[in-house]
Design a protein around this motif. Sequence first.
Motif, PDB file in Angstrom:
ATOM      1  N   ARG A   1     -19.940  44.037   4.755  1.00  0.00           N
ATOM      2  CA  ARG A   1     -18.967  43.748   3.705  1.00  0.00           C
ATOM      3  C   ARG A   1     -17.567  43.911   4.280  1.00  0.00           C
ATOM      4  O   ARG A   1     -17.006  44.994   4.277  1.00  0.00           O
ATOM      5  CB  ARG A   1     -19.151  44.704   2.524  1.00  0.00           C
ATOM      6  N   GLY A   2     -17.011  42.834   4.718  1.00  0.00           N
ATOM      7  CA  GLY A   2     -15.678  42.887   5.286  1.00  0.00           C
ATOM      8  C   GLY A   2     -14.614  42.309   4.377  1.00  0.00           C
ATOM      9  O   GLY A   2     -13.448  42.316   4.704  1.00  0.00           O
ATOM     10  N   ASP A   3     -15.029  41.790   3.212  1.00  0.00           N
ATOM     11  CA  ASP A   3     -14.074  41.208   2.271  1.00  0.00           C
ATOM     12  C   ASP A   3     -13.128  42.273   1.749  1.00  0.00           C
ATOM     13  O   ASP A   3     -13.547  43.189   1.052  1.00  0.00           O
ATOM     14  CB  ASP A   3     -14.804  40.601   1.064  1.00  0.00           C
ATOM     15  N   THR A   4     -11.869  42.147   2.060  1.00  0.00           N
ATOM     16  CA  THR A   4     -10.911  43.142   1.573  1.00  0.00           C
ATOM     17  C   THR A   4     -10.395  42.796   0.180  1.00  0.00           C
ATOM     18  O   THR A   4      -9.775  43.628  -0.456  1.00  0.00           O
ATOM     19  CB  THR A   4      -9.733  43.277   2.551  1.00  0.00           C
ATOM     20  N   HIS A   5     -10.651  41.578  -0.314  1.00  0.00           N
ATOM     21  CA  HIS A   5     -10.194  41.228  -1.664  1.00  0.00           C
ATOM     22  C   HIS A   5     -11.123  41.791  -2.748  1.00  0.00           C
ATOM     23  O   HIS A   5     -10.783  41.760  -3.909  1.00  0.00           O
ATOM     24  CB  HIS A   5     -10.042  39.711  -1.809  1.00  0.00           C
ATOM     25  N   VAL A   6     -12.270  42.331  -2.350  1.00  0.00           N
ATOM     26  CA  VAL A   6     -13.183  42.957  -3.304  1.00  0.00           C
ATOM     27  C   VAL A   6     -13.041  44.464  -3.153  1.00  0.00           C
ATOM     28  O   VAL A   6     -13.190  44.993  -2.051  1.00  0.00           O
ATOM     29  CB  VAL A   6     -14.650  42.536  -3.038  1.00  0.00           C
TER      30      VAL A   6
ATOM     31  N   GLY B   1     -14.805  46.672   2.245  1.00  0.00           N
ATOM     32  CA  GLY B   1     -14.710  46.850   3.682  1.00  0.00           C
ATOM     33  C   GLY B   1     -14.821  48.296   4.127  1.00  0.00           C
ATOM     34  O   GLY B   1     -14.254  48.671   5.148  1.00  0.00           O
ATOM     35  N   ILE B   2     -15.539  49.103   3.360  1.00  0.00           N
ATOM     36  CA  ILE B   2     -15.562  50.529   3.665  1.00  0.00           C
ATOM     37  C   ILE B   2     -16.847  50.938   4.390  1.00  0.00           C
ATOM     38  O   ILE B   2     -17.849  50.243   4.330  1.00  0.00           O
ATOM     39  CB  ILE B   2     -15.415  51.378   2.376  1.00  0.00           C
ATOM     40  N   VAL B   3     -16.746  52.074   5.057  1.00  0.00           N
ATOM     41  CA  VAL B   3     -17.916  52.667   5.689  1.00  0.00           C
ATOM     42  C   VAL B   3     -18.747  53.323   4.583  1.00  0.00           C
ATOM     43  O   VAL B   3     -18.216  54.025   3.723  1.00  0.00           O
ATOM     44  CB  VAL B   3     -17.478  53.701   6.743  1.00  0.00           C
ATOM     45  N   THR B   4     -20.039  53.045   4.584  1.00  0.00           N
ATOM     46  CA  THR B   4     -20.943  53.547   3.543  1.00  0.00           C
ATOM     47  C   THR B   4     -22.171  54.168   4.206  1.00  0.00           C
ATOM     48  O   THR B   4     -22.318  54.109   5.430  1.00  0.00           O
ATOM     49  CB  THR B   4     -21.407  52.373   2.650  1.00  0.00           C
ATOM     50  N   PRO B   5     -23.099  54.722   3.422  1.00  0.00           N
ATOM     51  CA  PRO B   5     -24.355  55.197   4.018  1.00  0.00           C
ATOM     52  C   PRO B   5     -25.082  54.104   4.801  1.00  0.00           C
ATOM     53  O   PRO B   5     -25.737  54.387   5.801  1.00  0.00           O
ATOM     54  CB  PRO B   5     -25.167  55.655   2.804  1.00  0.00           C
TER      55      PRO B   5
END
Length: 175
Positions: A45-50, A54-58
């Motif tokens: 998930r690299g979409d920064t408009h959502v 674009g965050i680090v997750t589990p």
Amino acid sequence: MASEIKQLQVSRRFVNRYLLAVIALGLIHHVDHALRWDHSGWPIRGDTHVPGAGIVTPFTYSLLIYPVLLSMFFVGNKVYRIVAGLAPLALVLWAHLTIEPVPHIYRTWADNRVPGGTFEGFPNLLNLGSPAVGGLAVGLLFVLGLALAVLPFLIWREEPASRGTAAGAASRRAS
């Protein structure tokens, strides 16, 4: 039956092939995560408009299991290999009992929308509403869990390294 299990021995080659199958199942499961989109993260998930995309997750941290699994091909220490085999099982159980339970996986595919959480209502990336695909995703998770549960047992029952060598065969004949 118990005596047969006690005498079961598998070759390192068999365990390595089994490990390759487990890695393949894990990769397919991670693709499923990516296609469902809500329980993935960077780098998928690299979409920064959502918001939160674009965050680090589990999910991001779960990708670190592949270097651990790959290390099992090169490390001969049985205790390390058993613990390294138990780690992904523990992580899969924890993640799918707490963060993303089985009904969530199924509903995201069956209804073509995330059933709850931050991304509630978002469609999966294939924009596909299919109970059959939901069943396949859940089935894959169960097969992966079972395969991970068997892996440490196979490592535990692995033949000693000398069994496959000429010296090991000679010592068995001498005894």
